[in-house]
Design an enzyme around this catalytic site. Structure first.
Site, PDB file in Angstrom:
ATOM      1  N   THR A  90       0.860  -1.239  -0.233  1.00 24.67           N
ATOM      2  CA  THR A  90       0.114   0.011   0.147  1.00 24.67           C
ATOM      3  C   THR A  90       0.823   1.303   0.022  1.00 24.67           C
ATOM      4  O   THR A  90       0.600   2.264  -0.521  1.00 24.67           O
ATOM      5  CB  THR A  90      -0.787  -0.001   1.214  1.00 24.67           C
ATOM      6  OG1 THR A  90      -2.214  -1.136   1.166  1.00 24.67           O
ATOM      7  CG2 THR A  90      -1.763   1.315   1.385  1.00 24.67           C
ATOM      8  N   THR A 134       1.470  -4.317   4.269  1.00 26.08           N
ATOM      9  CA  THR A 134       1.112  -4.579   5.533  1.00 26.08           C
ATOM     10  C   THR A 134       0.773  -5.849   5.761  1.00 26.08           C
ATOM     11  O   THR A 134       0.916  -6.628   6.874  1.00 26.08           O
ATOM     12  CB  THR A 134       0.405  -3.625   6.372  1.00 26.08           C
ATOM     13  OG1 THR A 134      -1.102  -3.678   5.654  1.00 26.08           O
ATOM     14  CG2 THR A 134       0.772  -2.282   6.378  1.00 26.08           C
ATOM     15  N   ASP A 135       0.112  -6.448   4.946  1.00 29.77           N
ATOM     16  CA  ASP A 135      -0.436  -7.743   5.179  1.00 29.77           C
ATOM     17  C   ASP A 135       0.188  -9.092   5.465  1.00 29.77           C
ATOM     18  O   ASP A 135      -0.175  -9.619   6.470  1.00 29.77           O
ATOM     19  CB  ASP A 135      -1.552  -8.157   4.068  1.00 29.77           C
ATOM     20  CG  ASP A 135      -2.778  -7.159   3.770  1.00 29.77           C
ATOM     21  OD1 ASP A 135      -2.995  -6.606   4.855  1.00 29.77           O
ATOM     22  OD2 ASP A 135      -3.494  -6.955   2.761  1.00 29.77           O
TER      23      ASP A 135
HETATM   24  C1  SIN Z   1      -1.151  -2.987   2.953  1.00 23.11           C
HETATM   25  O1  SIN Z   1       0.194  -2.722   2.495  1.00 23.11           O
HETATM   26  O2  SIN Z   1      -1.599  -2.329   3.679  1.00 23.11           O
HETATM   27  C2  SIN Z   1      -2.076  -3.755   2.290  1.00 23.11           C
HETATM   28  C3  SIN Z   1      -1.492  -4.277   0.857  1.00 23.11           C
HETATM   29  C4  SIN Z   1      -0.235  -5.135   0.763  1.00 23.11           C
HETATM   30  O3  SIN Z   1      -0.092  -6.133   2.151  1.00 23.11           O
HETATM   31  O4  SIN Z   1       0.643  -5.206  -0.092  1.00 23.11           O
END
Ligand code: SIN
Length: 326
Positions: free
Chosen positions: A18, A97-98
């Protein structure tokens, strides 16, 4: 060649997420596409990075929900290469983050990180009205250049977490990560690092060129390890299906099962019976907890005795790496 901390270069490796996301409207915080903006462009928008001795590489460009062993291998190879350079003091990695906690844990298992490897991320896309990625990147750079820092670290919303404890704990809050009972290792803000606990010891388990390193880096896939969850009314259906699959497809047989138990790692009697049958058939079964915090405390008389003080997804990585070494 001795290079002082102030002269040392920092390498920034981009992997997507993200933090590199783009939406059609600045007001859209969820309907965006992750992994669109290059890491070079992300850095170009941050005045604090101007004039720093940086090497920048786009290692991958993925939404981290789609993380693969191949990306981990490429990232680990590039990290090992840069960490071995005497003129490099630290590496910063941008990541979604995932599955950030899984990548961080994998890197901690495979890298001898005597220098800081700082993973950072964002909860809002780069195109948001007020994106959080730039501040996280500034904080990551401050931590990367902080004297004495080492190991695989995660920086998000001013908190510094260790790869072993960290987990994504919230779906949309900017401060999305938590280290459970252990708490963060440090905070970082306004250019200052306030450290609460020792930096993680580099595991030093795998060194480039060592047989174990080669085995992980050359693997086409990790040994099949699945994560199952115990819950009310759980039964043997999934375990039976997996055992049937293994019997009819030996090449992709399931070699390990991680069960995320209830509370202190307890498992529904029907699922436990199926798992102990799997164990008898040679499948490695390990037990952890679906609780977000707290260890599993083993005690006598338990059927599934391999207990891990790791979240289920990290226990999966640990077991797969172990099986790869057997
Ligand atoms: C994020 O980064 O918050 C979600 C998408 C990902 O993990 O690439």
């Amino acid at each position: 060649m001795n290079v002082s901390l102030a002269q040392q270069r920092v390498v920034v490796l981009g992997t997507g997420g993200t933090i590199a996301g783009r939406a059609s409207s600045a007001a859209d915080g969820v309907g965006y596409t992750a992994a669109q903006v290059t890491v070079q462009d992300l850095l170009a928008s941050i005045p604090a990075y101007e004039g720093l001795a940086l090497d920048v590489e786009q290692v991958a460009q993925v939404d981290s929900k789609d993380m693969t062993l191949g990306v981990w291998q490429t990232l680990a190879r590039r990290l090992a290469f840069h960490l071995a350079r005497p003129d490099v003091g630290a590496v910063v990695v941008t990541h979604g983050t995932d599955t950030l906690e899984e990548t961080a844990f994998f890197l901690q298992c495979v890298l001898d990180a005597q220098k800081p490897v700082v993973l950072t991320c964002a909860m809002r896309p780069a195109t948001a009205l007020v994106p959080d990625g730039p501040q996280n990147l500034v904080d990551a750079m401050v931590l990367a250049r902080h004297p004495g820092t080492c190991g695989v670290l995660i920086v998000c919303a001013g908190r510094v977490h260790g790869a072993g404890e960290v987990a994504k704990a919230h779906t949309y809050r900017l401060d999305a990560f938590d280290s459970g009972d252990a708490g963060p290792l440090a905070t970082v803000g306004e250019g200052l690092v306030r450290q609460f606990r020792a930096w993680p010891e580099p595991s030093g388990l795998l060194k480039p060129g060592a047989p174990a390193w080669d085995r992980v880096m050359n693997a086409h896939e990790l040994p099949g390890v699945v994560v199952l969850t115990s819950h009310a009314d759980a039964d043997a259906t999934q375990v039976n299906a997996l055992l049937d699959h293994s019997a009819s497809h030996p090449a992709s047989a399931v070699r390990g099962m991680v069960v995320a138990g209830t509370g202190n790692g307890t498992v529904h009697a029907r699922l436990e019976e199926a798992l102990s049958r799997a164990q008898e058939q040679g499948v490695r079964v390990v037990r952890t907890t679906r609780c977000a915090a707290g260890p599993v405390i083993p005690h006598a008389g338990q059927v599934l005795t391999d207990v891990r003080q790791l979240s289920p997804v990290k226990a999966r990585i640990a077991l797969a790496l172990e099986l790869l070494g057997e």
